[in-house]
Design an enzyme around this catalytic site. Structure first.
Site, PDB file in Angstrom:
ATOM      1  N   GLU A 140      10.369   1.504  10.151  1.00 20.86           N
ATOM      2  CA  GLU A 140      11.274   2.638   9.873  1.00 20.86           C
ATOM      3  C   GLU A 140      10.482   3.899  10.153  1.00 20.86           C
ATOM      4  O   GLU A 140       9.570   4.239   9.399  1.00 20.86           O
ATOM      5  CB  GLU A 140      11.731   2.607   8.413  1.00 20.86           C
ATOM      6  CG  GLU A 140      12.466   1.346   8.013  1.00 20.86           C
ATOM      7  CD  GLU A 140      13.778   1.173   8.740  1.00 20.86           C
ATOM      8  OE1 GLU A 140      14.337   2.187   9.212  1.00 20.86           O
ATOM      9  OE2 GLU A 140      14.236   0.035   8.863  1.00 20.86           O
ATOM     10  N   LYS A 184       0.853  -1.194   0.000  1.00 18.04           N
ATOM     11  CA  LYS A 184       0.000   0.000   0.000  1.00 18.04           C
ATOM     12  C   LYS A 184       0.887   1.241   0.000  1.00 18.04           C
ATOM     13  O   LYS A 184       1.598   1.504   0.963  1.00 18.04           O
ATOM     14  CB  LYS A 184      -0.895   0.032   1.241  1.00 18.04           C
ATOM     15  CG  LYS A 184      -1.956   1.108   1.132  1.00 18.04           C
ATOM     16  CD  LYS A 184      -2.690   1.349   2.439  1.00 18.04           C
ATOM     17  CE  LYS A 184      -2.055   2.407   3.280  1.00 18.04           C
ATOM     18  NZ  LYS A 184      -1.924   3.737   2.657  1.00 18.04           N
TER      19      LYS A 184
HETATM   20  P1  NAD Z   1       2.090   7.910   8.268  1.00 19.93           P
HETATM   21  O1  NAD Z   1       2.522   7.058   9.408  1.00 19.93           O
HETATM   22  O2  NAD Z   1       0.952   8.813   8.446  1.00 19.93           O
HETATM   23  O3  NAD Z   1       1.709   6.989   7.022  1.00 19.93           O
HETATM   24  C1  NAD Z   1       2.622   6.076   6.450  1.00 19.93           C
HETATM   25  C2  NAD Z   1       1.855   4.968   5.778  1.00 19.93           C
HETATM   26  O4  NAD Z   1       1.200   4.189   6.772  1.00 19.93           O
HETATM   27  C3  NAD Z   1       0.758   5.437   4.837  1.00 19.93           C
HETATM   28  O5  NAD Z   1       0.692   4.542   3.755  1.00 19.93           O
HETATM   29  C4  NAD Z   1      -0.503   5.343   5.708  1.00 19.93           C
HETATM   30  O6  NAD Z   1      -1.669   5.179   4.975  1.00 19.93           O
HETATM   31  C5  NAD Z   1      -0.192   4.123   6.537  1.00 19.93           C
HETATM   32  N1  NAD Z   1      -0.816   4.083   7.862  1.00 19.93           N
HETATM   33  C6  NAD Z   1      -1.106   5.122   8.676  1.00 19.93           C
HETATM   34  N2  NAD Z   1      -1.644   4.664   9.829  1.00 19.93           N
HETATM   35  C7  NAD Z   1      -1.662   3.309   9.735  1.00 19.93           C
HETATM   36  C8  NAD Z   1      -2.083   2.258  10.601  1.00 19.93           C
HETATM   37  N3  NAD Z   1      -2.576   2.514  11.799  1.00 19.93           N
HETATM   38  N4  NAD Z   1      -1.958   0.993  10.185  1.00 19.93           N
HETATM   39  C9  NAD Z   1      -1.421   0.711   8.981  1.00 19.93           C
HETATM   40  N5  NAD Z   1      -1.017   1.657   8.105  1.00 19.93           N
HETATM   41  C10 NAD Z   1      -1.132   2.938   8.481  1.00 19.93           C
HETATM   42  O7  NAD Z   1       3.412   8.659   7.792  1.00 19.93           O
HETATM   43  P2  NAD Z   1       3.538   9.748   6.633  1.00 19.93           P
HETATM   44  O8  NAD Z   1       2.969  11.022   7.156  1.00 19.93           O
HETATM   45  O9  NAD Z   1       3.051   9.165   5.363  1.00 19.93           O
HETATM   46  O10 NAD Z   1       5.126   9.874   6.495  1.00 19.93           O
HETATM   47  C11 NAD Z   1       5.903  10.727   7.250  1.00 19.93           C
HETATM   48  C12 NAD Z   1       6.599   9.962   8.356  1.00 19.93           C
HETATM   49  O11 NAD Z   1       7.379   8.904   7.808  1.00 19.93           O
HETATM   50  C13 NAD Z   1       7.579  10.830   9.112  1.00 19.93           C
HETATM   51  O12 NAD Z   1       7.431  10.562  10.481  1.00 19.93           O
HETATM   52  C14 NAD Z   1       8.930  10.346   8.610  1.00 19.93           C
HETATM   53  O13 NAD Z   1      10.005  10.542   9.498  1.00 19.93           O
HETATM   54  C15 NAD Z   1       8.672   8.902   8.393  1.00 19.93           C
HETATM   55  N6  NAD Z   1       9.659   8.334   7.482  1.00 19.93           N
HETATM   56  C16 NAD Z   1      10.593   7.471   7.987  1.00 19.93           C
HETATM   57  C17 NAD Z   1      11.560   6.936   7.152  1.00 19.93           C
HETATM   58  C18 NAD Z   1      12.601   5.967   7.660  1.00 19.93           C
HETATM   59  O14 NAD Z   1      13.230   5.326   6.843  1.00 19.93           O
HETATM   60  N7  NAD Z   1      12.797   5.851   8.960  1.00 19.93           N
HETATM   61  C19 NAD Z   1      11.553   7.275   5.798  1.00 19.93           C
HETATM   62  C20 NAD Z   1      10.595   8.159   5.334  1.00 19.93           C
HETATM   63  C21 NAD Z   1       9.635   8.682   6.175  1.00 19.93           C
END
Ligand code: NAD
Length: 485
Positions: free
Chosen positions: A253, A178
């Site tokens: 991550e 996804k």
């Molecule tokens: P997010 O957690 O809102 O969403 C990430 C993904 O998870 C999306 O596809 C979303 O639909 C899904 N998701 C959200 N809640 C969920 C749940 N309860 N169960 C299953 N799936 C769920 O994050 P975002 O706003 O898309 O991305 C930004 C974040 O990602 C920042 O915190 C950033 O630091 C982090 N990030 C980390 C890395 C790494 O490698 N450590 C890399 C890139 C981004």
């Protein structure tokens, strides 16, 4: 191939493009213009159920397909990504708001590298054998897990999506993936590429939807045995809470609040150039951006003056314009979040040295979500601005007197993803690298990536590591066979 972005995105399940079962969609918005330009499936547990069925049916064949054949199809996907670089880069930029030159130079090339890297990696993947002298021999078999879930964020859409999918497929798993609902387009276009490359039906299923309805259905499904997730620490915590009692393998991550530690003896010009990039690349929306800039006191004023002057020169504007160094932030929601963080920094007593405002370019981007690159000073290590992830074009400056103080500041965060250390003193660089609590340390550089190295964070930045054999091991189950001689 025709890789134009459609008005309506489809799921890719069992090798077919499908509408979401309940027929619901939501708007997909171009953040540079604020306009709706396509519809994204609002899929739910019923779509995931169908995808899991397709993946389970495909698993017996895919998991026993000879390595050479798996290599060919994954390598073909990499080739097709390269051949369609322009169309994919444009789709990424229209979805995410990042400059087109960045999508062309970084995001899309890295997506094809991910497939190529794990395609070749699978040909070399091997497991251990332990001999007990003349008594017995143990050999370890690494078998694919079965059906696995890959969930990715919006900041580096195809780059991070493929970083998970490629090793999962290379290891012989079938995948339910996804992409972020905020940036679904290149995930959809990847479906078309996989079809064209001859990936067998059901091996990869790409289902679009939001976190609560679609993402959590992946995490909860009893037949999905491993979850590889990149995103926020908040969602990572929810995922761990669901997956752990089901004894699923998880790789998380998560967020970062990375220190960029600058000593007076560094290569000044290189540090300055790189620090502007590490602060603001992709509008500061890279988990590895150095959002806390820590500068040795003796050069703090000099640093501040030069850094702020350079930041003020960064052109923010239409991502399609080659001259724009910075594009739009990804969404209205995120724009509001970052603007609130800037307001909070001021409330906490921070002084804004550069930026601090929203920006409205003229022309087609007048309604887009643009924020000036922002530099704040005068805040202590323990305020919210220096503790919480902002994930936008905002950095803070703090000064330190000694190496110990630098370490204390660097390690004062609950996050521990990456850190950058600038010094020409090789012993100090190594001492600091040993003591900073982060999974990824760069010395005198930033974002230089070797895909073989372990990638991931300490503390609230996650669990497990991606990259190289770490990823191949995550996506396989080891089985030891002990044979008495
Ligand atoms: P997010 O957690 O809102 O969403 C990430 C993904 O998870 C999306 O596809 C979303 O639909 C899904 N998701 C959200 N809640 C969920 C749940 N309860 N169960 C299953 N799936 C769920 O994050 P975002 O706003 O898309 O991305 C930004 C974040 O990602 C920042 O915190 C950033 O630091 C982090 N990030 C980390 C890395 C790494 O490698 N450590 C890399 C890139 C981004």
């Amino acid at each position: 191939m025709n890789l134009n972005a459609p008005d309506q995105i489809s799921n890719y399940i069992g090798g077919s493009l499908r509408a979401p079962i309940h027929g619901k969609y939501f708007d997909n918005i171009n953040p540079a213009t604020g306009e709706v330009y396509s519809q994204t499936p609002d899929s739910d547990a019923s779509d995931i159920e169908m995808a899991v069925g397709a993946a389970k049916a495909a698993f017996p064949n895919w998991s026993t397909t000879p390595a050479e054949e798996r290599f060919k199809v994954l390598n073909r996907i990499a080739q097709l990504i390269d051949e369609n670089l322009d169309a994919l880069a444009l789709a990424e930029t229209n979805d995410n708001g990042k400059p087109l030159w960045l999508s062309k130079r970084v995001d899309i090339p890295r997506a094809s590298s991910n497939f190529r890297f794990f395609a070749t990696g699978l040909l070399h993947f091997s497991a251990e054998s332990h001999s007990m002298e003349d008594r017995a021999v143990n050999y370890t078999i690494r078998q694919p897990i079965g059906v696995v879930g890959c969930i990715s964020p919006w900041n580096l859409p195809l780059y991070l999506f493929s970083w998970k999918i490629a090793p999962a497929l290379a290891a012989g798993n079938c995948v339910i993936a996804k992409p972020s609902e905020v940036t679904p387009m290149t995930g959809y276009l990847l479906s078309l590429i996989c079809k064209e490359a001859g990936l067998p039906d059901g091996v990869l299923n790409i289902v679009h939807g939001n976190g609560p309805n679609c993402g959590s259905a992946i995490v909860k499904h009893p037949d999905i045995k491993a979850i590889s997730f990149t995103g926020s620490t908040r969602a990572g915590r929810d995922i761990a809470a669901t997956a752990a009692p089901m004894f699923k393998k998880i790789s998380l991550e998560l967020g970062g609040k990375n220190p960029n530690i600058i000593f007076a003896d560094c290569d000044w010009d290189k540090m300055m150039r790189t620090t502007v990039q590490s602060s603001f690349s992709n509008q500061g929306q890279i988990c590895l951006c150095g959002s806390r800039v820590l500068v040795e006191e003796s050069v703090y004023e000099k640093f501040k003056e030069e850094f702020v002057a350079r930041v003020k020169k960064l052109t923010v504007g239409d991502p399609l314009d080659e001259q724009s160094k910075q594009g739009a932030v990804v969404s209205k929601l995120h724009f509001d979040k970052v603007m609130n963080c800037i307001a909070l920094a001021k409330e906490e007593g921070g002084k804004v040295l550069a930026g601090g405002n929203a920006l409205q370019p003229e022309g087609r981007c007048a309604k887009g979500y643009f924020i000036e690159p922002t530099v704040v000073e005068g805040l202590g290590a323990n305020c919210r601005t220096n503790m919480e992830e902002i994930f936008g074009p905002v950095v803070t400056l703090q000064s330190f007197k000694t190496e110990d103080e630098a370490l204390q500041l660097a390690n004062s965060s609950d996050y521990g993803l990456s850190a950058t250390i600038w010094t020409q003193d090789i012993s100090r660089a190594n001492r600091m690298a040993m003591k900073v609590h982060s999974g990824i340390i760069w010395v005198n550089t930033w974002l230089l990536r070797d895909l073989r190295t372990p990638f991931g964070g300490f503390k609230n930045s996650g669990v497990g590591r991606e990259g190289g054999w770490e990823a191949m091991r995550f996506f396989t189950e080891p089985k030891n066979v002990c044979v008495e001689l």
